[in-house]
Design a protein around this motif. Structure first.
Motif, PDB file in Angstrom:
ATOM      1  N   VAL A   1      -3.312   0.113  -3.585  1.00 36.53           N
ATOM      2  CA  VAL A   1      -2.567  -1.139  -3.522  1.00 36.53           C
ATOM      3  C   VAL A   1      -1.784  -1.291  -4.822  1.00 36.53           C
ATOM      4  O   VAL A   1      -2.347  -1.160  -5.913  1.00 36.53           O
TER       5      VAL A   1
ATOM      6  N   SER B   1      -8.108  -0.010  -2.934  1.00 33.68           N
ATOM      7  CA  SER B   1      -7.647   0.765  -1.786  1.00 33.68           C
ATOM      8  C   SER B   1      -7.867  -0.038  -0.508  1.00 33.68           C
ATOM      9  O   SER B   1      -8.293  -1.189  -0.560  1.00 33.68           O
ATOM     10  N   VAL B   2      -7.594   0.586   0.623  1.00 32.60           N
ATOM     11  CA  VAL B   2      -7.742  -0.088   1.910  1.00 32.60           C
ATOM     12  C   VAL B   2      -8.905   0.528   2.681  1.00 32.60           C
ATOM     13  O   VAL B   2      -9.256   1.689   2.485  1.00 32.60           O
ATOM     14  N   GLU B   3      -9.493  -0.275   3.555  1.00 30.97           N
ATOM     15  CA  GLU B   3     -10.637   0.171   4.342  1.00 30.97           C
ATOM     16  C   GLU B   3     -10.239   1.247   5.351  1.00 30.97           C
ATOM     17  O   GLU B   3     -10.983   2.184   5.601  1.00 30.97           O
TER      18      GLU B   3
ATOM     19  N   LEU C   1       0.488  -6.697   1.616  1.00 32.09           N
ATOM     20  CA  LEU C   1      -0.772  -7.443   1.634  1.00 32.09           C
ATOM     21  C   LEU C   1      -0.472  -8.884   2.000  1.00 32.09           C
ATOM     22  O   LEU C   1       0.430  -9.505   1.431  1.00 32.09           O
TER      23      LEU C   1
ATOM     24  N   VAL D   1       0.840  -1.188   0.000  1.00 32.67           N
ATOM     25  CA  VAL D   1       0.000   0.000   0.000  1.00 32.67           C
ATOM     26  C   VAL D   1       0.878   1.242   0.000  1.00 32.67           C
ATOM     27  O   VAL D   1       1.971   1.239   0.585  1.00 32.67           O
TER      28      VAL D   1
END
Length: 112
Positions: free
Chosen positions: A67, A100-102, A111, A16
């Motif tokens: 990502v 993307s990430v939460e 990851l 990320v």
């Protein structure tokens, strides 16, 4: 769909990073941006060409975490060297929606 072993997946460096700079990429064959992503101290800032103009304006991308595949060989696109692959999914409008990430995580996080 072809199956792979976990060893194969483990070879891919999915990390990320935060988008820190975006410029139009006029020399690209399809509409695209030149994007710089901060992938943390270990990797640094890397650049990529991304065809994400359907869903994103330049100013909306700054600060967004994405990502990226970080261990592909660099690829020359027109006069620009793309060092990473920013991942995304095709949308129903034919554009790319970024992966993307939460929640915010440290740049360079891998990851798992």
């Amino acid at each position: 769909m072809q199956t792979i072993d976990y060893k194969d997946f483990d070879k891919i460096e999915l990390r990320v990073g935060t988008i820190v700079r975006v410029e139009p990429f006029e020399k690209a064959r399809k509409p695209a941006y030149k994007i710089w992503v901060d992938l943390g101290k270990e990797i640094g800032v890397k650049k990529s060409s991304a065809q994400v103009t359907v869903h994103y304006h330049r100013e909306d991308l700054i600060g967004r975490q994405v990502v990226c595949v970080c261990n592909f060989a660099p690829r020359q696109i027109a006069d620009f060297m793309s060092e990473i692959l920013i991942t995304g999914f095709e949308s129903s409008e034919e554009g790319i929606v970024l992966t993307s990430v939460e929640r915010k995580v440290p740049n360079g996080a891998k990851l798992h």
